[in-house]
Design an enzyme around this catalytic site. Structure first.
Site, PDB file in Angstrom:
ATOM      1  N   GLU A  35      -1.581 -19.180 -20.836  1.00 20.02           N
ATOM      2  CA  GLU A  35      -1.916 -20.857 -20.900  1.00 20.02           C
ATOM      3  C   GLU A  35      -2.906 -20.910 -19.643  1.00 20.02           C
ATOM      4  O   GLU A  35      -3.882 -21.821 -19.673  1.00 20.02           O
ATOM      5  CB  GLU A  35      -0.532 -21.516 -20.640  1.00 20.02           C
ATOM      6  CG  GLU A  35       0.024 -21.490 -22.014  1.00 20.02           C
ATOM      7  CD  GLU A  35       1.362 -22.082 -22.147  1.00 20.02           C
ATOM      8  OE1 GLU A  35       1.915 -23.196 -22.523  1.00 20.02           O
ATOM      9  OE2 GLU A  35       2.252 -21.455 -21.346  1.00 20.02           O
ATOM     10  N   TYR A  36      -2.429 -20.357 -18.685  1.00 27.49           N
ATOM     11  CA  TYR A  36      -2.961 -20.760 -17.222  1.00 27.49           C
ATOM     12  C   TYR A  36      -4.619 -20.305 -17.555  1.00 27.49           C
ATOM     13  O   TYR A  36      -5.541 -20.921 -17.272  1.00 27.49           O
ATOM     14  CB  TYR A  36      -2.500 -20.218 -16.081  1.00 27.49           C
ATOM     15  CG  TYR A  36      -3.265 -20.368 -14.705  1.00 27.49           C
ATOM     16  CD1 TYR A  36      -2.809 -21.331 -14.087  1.00 27.49           C
ATOM     17  CD2 TYR A  36      -4.268 -19.686 -14.374  1.00 27.49           C
ATOM     18  CE1 TYR A  36      -3.682 -21.892 -12.843  1.00 27.49           C
ATOM     19  CE2 TYR A  36      -5.064 -20.146 -13.228  1.00 27.49           C
ATOM     20  CZ  TYR A  36      -4.715 -20.926 -12.451  1.00 27.49           C
ATOM     21  OH  TYR A  36      -5.300 -21.387 -11.337  1.00 27.49           O
ATOM     22  N   SER A  82      -4.770 -13.272  21.625  1.00 29.29           N
ATOM     23  CA  SER A  82      -3.786 -12.297  20.877  1.00 29.29           C
ATOM     24  C   SER A  82      -2.538 -12.569  21.613  1.00 29.29           C
ATOM     25  O   SER A  82      -2.229 -13.517  22.370  1.00 29.29           O
ATOM     26  CB  SER A  82      -4.334 -10.830  21.124  1.00 29.29           C
ATOM     27  OG  SER A  82      -4.475 -10.503  22.430  1.00 29.29           O
ATOM     28  N   LEU A  83      -1.788 -11.504  21.336  1.00 30.61           N
ATOM     29  CA  LEU A  83      -0.361 -11.703  22.009  1.00 30.61           C
ATOM     30  C   LEU A  83       0.053 -10.495  22.945  1.00 30.61           C
ATOM     31  O   LEU A  83      -0.240  -9.428  22.722  1.00 30.61           O
ATOM     32  CB  LEU A  83       0.964 -11.895  21.234  1.00 30.61           C
ATOM     33  CG  LEU A  83       0.910 -13.053  20.150  1.00 30.61           C
ATOM     34  CD1 LEU A  83       1.831 -12.797  18.930  1.00 30.61           C
ATOM     35  CD2 LEU A  83       1.193 -14.271  20.908  1.00 30.61           C
ATOM     36  N   GLU A 113       9.487 -15.504  14.893  1.00 29.95           N
ATOM     37  CA  GLU A 113       8.900 -15.463  13.536  1.00 29.95           C
ATOM     38  C   GLU A 113       8.604 -13.945  13.302  1.00 29.95           C
ATOM     39  O   GLU A 113       8.387 -12.884  14.262  1.00 29.95           O
ATOM     40  CB  GLU A 113       7.613 -16.071  13.450  1.00 29.95           C
ATOM     41  CG  GLU A 113       7.467 -17.601  13.855  1.00 29.95           C
ATOM     42  CD  GLU A 113       6.319 -18.235  13.886  1.00 29.95           C
ATOM     43  OE1 GLU A 113       5.369 -17.665  13.757  1.00 29.95           O
ATOM     44  OE2 GLU A 113       6.338 -19.504  14.329  1.00 29.95           O
ATOM     45  N   LYS A 115       6.623 -10.737  12.964  1.00 23.27           N
ATOM     46  CA  LYS A 115       5.213 -10.578  13.157  1.00 23.27           C
ATOM     47  C   LYS A 115       4.623  -9.678  12.018  1.00 23.27           C
ATOM     48  O   LYS A 115       4.963  -8.603  11.642  1.00 23.27           O
ATOM     49  CB  LYS A 115       5.275  -9.680  14.502  1.00 23.27           C
ATOM     50  CG  LYS A 115       3.555  -9.418  14.865  1.00 23.27           C
ATOM     51  CD  LYS A 115       3.466  -8.928  16.256  1.00 23.27           C
ATOM     52  CE  LYS A 115       2.047  -8.906  16.761  1.00 23.27           C
ATOM     53  NZ  LYS A 115       1.181  -8.278  15.783  1.00 23.27           N
ATOM     54  N   ASP A 117       2.281  -7.848   9.428  1.00 30.17           N
ATOM     55  CA  ASP A 117       1.268  -6.737   9.629  1.00 30.17           C
ATOM     56  C   ASP A 117       0.084  -6.962   8.679  1.00 30.17           C
ATOM     57  O   ASP A 117       0.066  -6.336   7.650  1.00 30.17           O
ATOM     58  CB  ASP A 117       1.895  -5.285   9.563  1.00 30.17           C
ATOM     59  CG  ASP A 117       1.349  -4.510  10.422  1.00 30.17           C
ATOM     60  OD1 ASP A 117      -0.067  -4.707  11.074  1.00 30.17           O
ATOM     61  OD2 ASP A 117       1.558  -3.198  10.262  1.00 30.17           O
ATOM     62  N   GLU A 175      -1.577 -14.937   8.504  1.00 28.58           N
ATOM     63  CA  GLU A 175      -1.769 -13.795   8.299  1.00 28.58           C
ATOM     64  C   GLU A 175      -2.183 -13.191   7.057  1.00 28.58           C
ATOM     65  O   GLU A 175      -1.165 -13.742   6.021  1.00 28.58           O
ATOM     66  CB  GLU A 175      -0.663 -12.793   8.986  1.00 28.58           C
ATOM     67  CG  GLU A 175      -0.898 -11.415   9.249  1.00 28.58           C
ATOM     68  CD  GLU A 175      -1.457 -11.307  10.628  1.00 28.58           C
ATOM     69  OE1 GLU A 175      -1.936 -12.169  11.315  1.00 28.58           O
ATOM     70  OE2 GLU A 175      -1.525 -10.070  11.076  1.00 28.58           O
ATOM     71  N   TYR A 227       1.173 -19.452  10.388  1.00 22.74           N
ATOM     72  CA  TYR A 227       1.939 -19.700  11.519  1.00 22.74           C
ATOM     73  C   TYR A 227       1.585 -20.695  12.501  1.00 22.74           C
ATOM     74  O   TYR A 227       2.359 -20.585  13.656  1.00 22.74           O
ATOM     75  CB  TYR A 227       2.393 -18.193  12.040  1.00 22.74           C
ATOM     76  CG  TYR A 227       1.078 -17.226  12.351  1.00 22.74           C
ATOM     77  CD1 TYR A 227       0.127 -17.615  13.234  1.00 22.74           C
ATOM     78  CD2 TYR A 227       1.192 -16.209  11.538  1.00 22.74           C
ATOM     79  CE1 TYR A 227      -0.850 -16.941  13.586  1.00 22.74           C
ATOM     80  CE2 TYR A 227      -0.218 -15.504  11.814  1.00 22.74           C
ATOM     81  CZ  TYR A 227      -0.983 -15.834  12.749  1.00 22.74           C
ATOM     82  OH  TYR A 227      -2.327 -14.884  13.204  1.00 22.74           O
ATOM     83  N   LYS A 291       8.093 -17.834  20.312  1.00 25.09           N
ATOM     84  CA  LYS A 291       7.296 -18.866  20.733  1.00 25.09           C
ATOM     85  C   LYS A 291       8.216 -19.823  21.371  1.00 25.09           C
ATOM     86  O   LYS A 291       8.922 -20.270  20.750  1.00 25.09           O
ATOM     87  CB  LYS A 291       6.436 -19.378  19.570  1.00 25.09           C
ATOM     88  CG  LYS A 291       5.681 -18.257  19.075  1.00 25.09           C
ATOM     89  CD  LYS A 291       4.905 -18.906  17.726  1.00 25.09           C
ATOM     90  CE  LYS A 291       4.049 -17.881  16.933  1.00 25.09           C
ATOM     91  NZ  LYS A 291       3.579 -18.249  15.586  1.00 25.09           N
ATOM     92  N   LYS A 315       7.599  -6.060  19.798  1.00 24.86           N
ATOM     93  CA  LYS A 315       7.302  -4.868  18.705  1.00 24.86           C
ATOM     94  C   LYS A 315       8.480  -4.078  18.335  1.00 24.86           C
ATOM     95  O   LYS A 315       9.372  -3.781  19.019  1.00 24.86           O
ATOM     96  CB  LYS A 315       6.115  -3.928  19.421  1.00 24.86           C
ATOM     97  CG  LYS A 315       4.904  -4.744  19.886  1.00 24.86           C
ATOM     98  CD  LYS A 315       4.011  -5.224  18.741  1.00 24.86           C
ATOM     99  CE  LYS A 315       3.451  -4.296  17.939  1.00 24.86           C
ATOM    100  NZ  LYS A 315       2.013  -3.955  18.165  1.00 24.86           N
ATOM    101  N   CYS A 409       8.022  32.061  -8.438  1.00 25.80           N
ATOM    102  CA  CYS A 409       8.894  31.103  -7.827  1.00 25.80           C
ATOM    103  C   CYS A 409       9.062  31.660  -6.286  1.00 25.80           C
ATOM    104  O   CYS A 409       9.604  32.882  -6.255  1.00 25.80           O
ATOM    105  CB  CYS A 409      10.232  31.002  -8.626  1.00 25.80           C
ATOM    106  SG  CYS A 409      11.642  30.387  -7.758  1.00 25.80           S
ATOM    107  N   CYS A 412      13.348  33.084  -6.981  1.00 26.25           N
ATOM    108  CA  CYS A 412      13.846  33.973  -7.613  1.00 26.25           C
ATOM    109  C   CYS A 412      12.505  35.007  -8.256  1.00 26.25           C
ATOM    110  O   CYS A 412      12.786  35.796  -9.119  1.00 26.25           O
ATOM    111  CB  CYS A 412      14.579  33.402  -8.822  1.00 26.25           C
ATOM    112  SG  CYS A 412      13.524  32.557 -10.038  1.00 26.25           S
ATOM    113  N   CYS A 429       9.794  26.497 -12.143  1.00 21.16           N
ATOM    114  CA  CYS A 429      10.611  27.589 -12.279  1.00 21.16           C
ATOM    115  C   CYS A 429      11.412  27.459 -13.516  1.00 21.16           C
ATOM    116  O   CYS A 429      12.058  26.626 -13.300  1.00 21.16           O
ATOM    117  CB  CYS A 429      11.253  28.015 -10.964  1.00 21.16           C
ATOM    118  SG  CYS A 429      12.446  29.288 -11.206  1.00 21.16           S
ATOM    119  N   CYS A 434      17.859  30.522 -11.652  1.00 16.94           N
ATOM    120  CA  CYS A 434      17.424  30.411 -10.199  1.00 16.94           C
ATOM    121  C   CYS A 434      18.262  29.722  -9.039  1.00 16.94           C
ATOM    122  O   CYS A 434      18.969  28.940  -9.344  1.00 16.94           O
ATOM    123  CB  CYS A 434      16.155  29.628 -10.199  1.00 16.94           C
ATOM    124  SG  CYS A 434      15.438  29.452  -8.676  1.00 16.94           S
TER     125      CYS A 434
END
Ligand code: IVH
Length: 676
Positions: A35-36, A82-83, A113, A115, A117, A175, A227, A291, A315, A409, A412, A429, A434
């Protein structure tokens, strides 16, 4: 006429925006994808004919724009810093001490929070409309990726607020991520299409955002958590928590594991908790960001050149490392399938020494061009067997050698048969006796999720099979104290304990027993589903393939394999013999009924705030066991909201919607009605 078309276009834009938000952010769609798509197609057609009725925030902009020849650059209004990193509790305590000293007060509260990636981006909204999206770049200048970002369904093209109330300017930072399952799906498709695979979800997200053709980005499963903010005009907030609540109200996805208002001790406790359920999260995180919650205190603390003084990243140990592939050996599994395994220069990955990694099959070795002596990126994810992500081609010296699967094998010496299963070549095998297969079958039979025989570890099984003391499942129950004590490295005490745990294991549920048999395609889940439909093993053995196929969740391959297993005369004899050693198979149906009757069964539940009695992950586990589904956001479909300490906007929303709210005490009582 054109007035009506304009009205229709605006109506479709509004409705599609609302449906997209329900689907991507609330995870609660009310119309089907079909439908969307149909509504979107109608709108695309109208806007193509009447471009004047389109707008930068129209949902049609999500399908991608004409390709660019290069990205333009934009300077961030406020640099994207950055941190600093913390690697242990002491680093965090030092960070706290510095803050206490600088502010000359002890009562500092933090918001913590996950972190995420992924890839940092900044989204700029003017009067509520998304006008520009940029990468972080060098922190001062980023690349303009607006067309690409517009294709991400969970990013609002327009803030969810009245136009008059929208702030004049709002720069939102967050992020961009790809969930683990989307990442696996994406890579599998790429493998099938002979395209190079992405090393990890972060690289996949970065690669997808750096496409000059946004139609390519539109096909990638990108998502976002926001964030923070950059420059803001016409809006104020006093704390990180309040800022996140506002961003959520504007329609942005905000991570559900954020914990506001913690003292430093609780910060450290939460780090451990987050680490414990890190692997269960749908997306990858590489730590926790701490924070200072109060924004006026953040301002007082200020920034250094590259990072703020009011935040730090604690980390997690890395889960990927590079090392050398010393050799490639071949293992024979319990069904006879050969698996190539990389023998690695031992390396510590996330606190565990890793010296082997599965290479799955020959096709994969060829696809990833893995050679002996290659340097490789190796990954460990929780309990999952380590695997080689990719080799580092730039480190090749020329002495690397190609690997070939053996024709016999390795155990065996029988001829190996090469077949194709779905799209993968399998080396097998086919010698049923075996030794290697027998060893693996027995290891599986006695393993934790099967007979759970403590003290019968892998090395002992190898020894028992080598000595001829175990030739089939039944022999496990004939092991005697004296003979065991004769084995190398087996002390008398261990032998006694082993005999005792064999005795204890003889009472086993049907579910575990079916799993223990190691039938092809019948893993834990299939064993569970089958055991729920039958009372006894005899009933399972006598059933038809059709009946098994009729069980929801059992595929035709499993049904065929189970019937084939039980119609094999040798298998029937083994089962009969097991029976004669006093193995008692039980099947307690009432347990599941008890769960089915539980108030929380089939309910949608939202957990919010901090629970005193258990971590959120544990509450989630217990609820899921009772058949509840845990959702991250409150909607009219939510049945209960469990509100712990410091519950925030979710609680308010639940109150507004009139949803039943459970305090922790009530919740615990309902969870375990027997405990008063
Ligand atoms: S706050 C000044 N919060 O980590 C504050 N960053 O090394 C800077 N990241 O570039 C960012 N999750 O890409 C913040 N919850 C989170 C985050 C987060 C991931 C990334 C972000 C940033 C990097 C900082």
């Amino acid at each position: 006429m054109s007035k009506e078309i304009k009205k229709e276009a605006k109506k479709l834009q509004k409705e599609l925006t609302a449906h997209s938000y329900r689907y991507h952010v609330l995870d609660d769609p009310v119309i089907s994808d079909l439908e969307y798509d149909y509504m979107l197609k109608t709108l695309v057609e109208i806007e193509e004919e009447f471009p004047e009725y389109s707008s930068p925030d129209s949902p049609t902009k999500r399908v991608g724009a004409p390709p660019l020849s290069s990205f333009s650059q934009a300077v961030h209004s406020i640099p994207m810093l950055s941190l600093d990193n913390a690697f242990d509790d002491k680093d965090v305590l030092d960070f706290h001490k510095r803050i206490v000293k600088k502010l000359n007060r002890e009562d500092i509260l933090y918001t913590v929070e996950p972190k995420l990636d992924g890839v940092a981006v900044e989204l700029k909204y003017e009067n509520g409309v998304l006008v520009q999206a940029t990468t972080r770049g060098d922190g001062v200048t980023g690349e303009v990726i607006t067309d690409n970002v517009r294709t991400i369904g969970s990013i609002p093209l327009k803030l969810l607020t009245d136009e008059q109330k929208a702030p004049a300017l709002l720069e939102v930072r967050g992020e961009i991520i790809i969930t683990r399952s989307d990442f696996n799906r994406l890579n599998n498709t790429r493998l099938e299409n002979d395209e190079t695979v992405f090393a990890n979800p972060r690289n996949a997200a970065a690669g997808s955002l750096r496409q000059l053709d946004s139609k390519v980005t539109a096909t990638r499963p990108l998502d976002i958590f926001v964030y923070g903010t950059g420059l803001v005009q016409g809006l104020e907030f006093s704390s990180q928590e309040q800022m996140l609540d506002l961003l959520k109200e504007f329609g942005f996805p905000v991570n559900s594991h954020i914990q506001p208002g913690l003292g430093v001790d609780k910060v450290l406790t939460f780090y451990k908790e987050l680490e414990s359920f890190r692997e269960e999260l749908a997306y990858e995180i590489d730590g926790m960001v701490i924070k200072v919650d109060d924004i006026s205190l953040q301002k007082q603390l200020g920034e250094k050149i590259k990072s703020p003084r009011w935040a730090i990243a604690y980390k997690f140990p890395a889960m990927q490392k590079t090392t050398t592939i010393k050799d490639i050996i071949v293992q024979v599994g319990r069904t006879g399938v050969l698996t190539p395994v990389a023998i690695l220069e031992s390396v510590n990955i996330g606190g565990v020494m890793v010296s082997r990694a599965t290479l799955h099959n020959e096709d994969l070795i060829k696809k990833k061009d893995i050679r002996i002596k290659d340097k490789a990126l190796v990954m460990r994810a929780g309990d999952v067997i380590p695997k080689v992500v990719k080799i580092i081609e730039s480190e090749r010296k020329g002495n690397e050698t190609l690997f070939a699967m053996p024709v016999q094998c390795p155990v065996c010496q029988s001829q190996i048969v090469k077949t194709k299963l779905k799209d993968t070549h399998i080396h097998k095998c086919v010698n049923a006796s075996c030794q290697a297969q027998l060893k693996e079958k027995i290891k599986h039979f006695v393993s934790k999720k099967a007979f759970n025989i403590e003290g019968l570890g892998k090395k002992i099984v190898d020894q028992l099979v080598d000595e001829g003391m175990i030739q089939s499942f039944c022999d496990v129950f004939r092991l005697e104290m004296e003979k065991l004590a004769d084995l190398d490295r087996m002390a008398e005490k261990s032998a006694t304990n082993l005999v005792e745990s064999i005795k204890k294991s003889k009472k086993i549920s049907l579910r575990r027993f079916l799993f223990a048999l190691g039938i092809d395609h019948a893993g834990e889940n299939a064993a569970k589903l089958i055991s729920e439909q039958f009372s006894t093993l005899e009933e399972v053995m006598g059933t038809s393939e059709e009946t098994l196929k009729g069980i929801k969740g059992i595929g035709s391959e499993t049904a065929t394999a189970v019937c084939k297993f039980f119609s094999n005369i040798e298998n029937r004899t083994i089962i009969k013999n097991i029976d004669s050693y006093g193995v008692l198979i039980t099947n307690k149906q009432p347990l599941s009924n008890e769960f089915l009757d539980h108030l929380f069964n089939k309910k949608r539940i939202v957990l919010t705030g901090t629970l005193e009695t258990m971590p959120r992950s544990e509450a989630k586990r217990q609820l899921e066991k009772l058949g509840a589904s845990i959702t991250s956001s409150v909607s009219s479909k939510t049945d209960f909201v469990v509100a712990g300490e410091k519950a925030g906007s979710k609680l308010t929303k639940a109150q507004t919607l009139g949803i039943e709210i459970l305090e922790e005490k009530q919740f615990i009582k309902l969870l375990n009605p027997d405990i008063s």
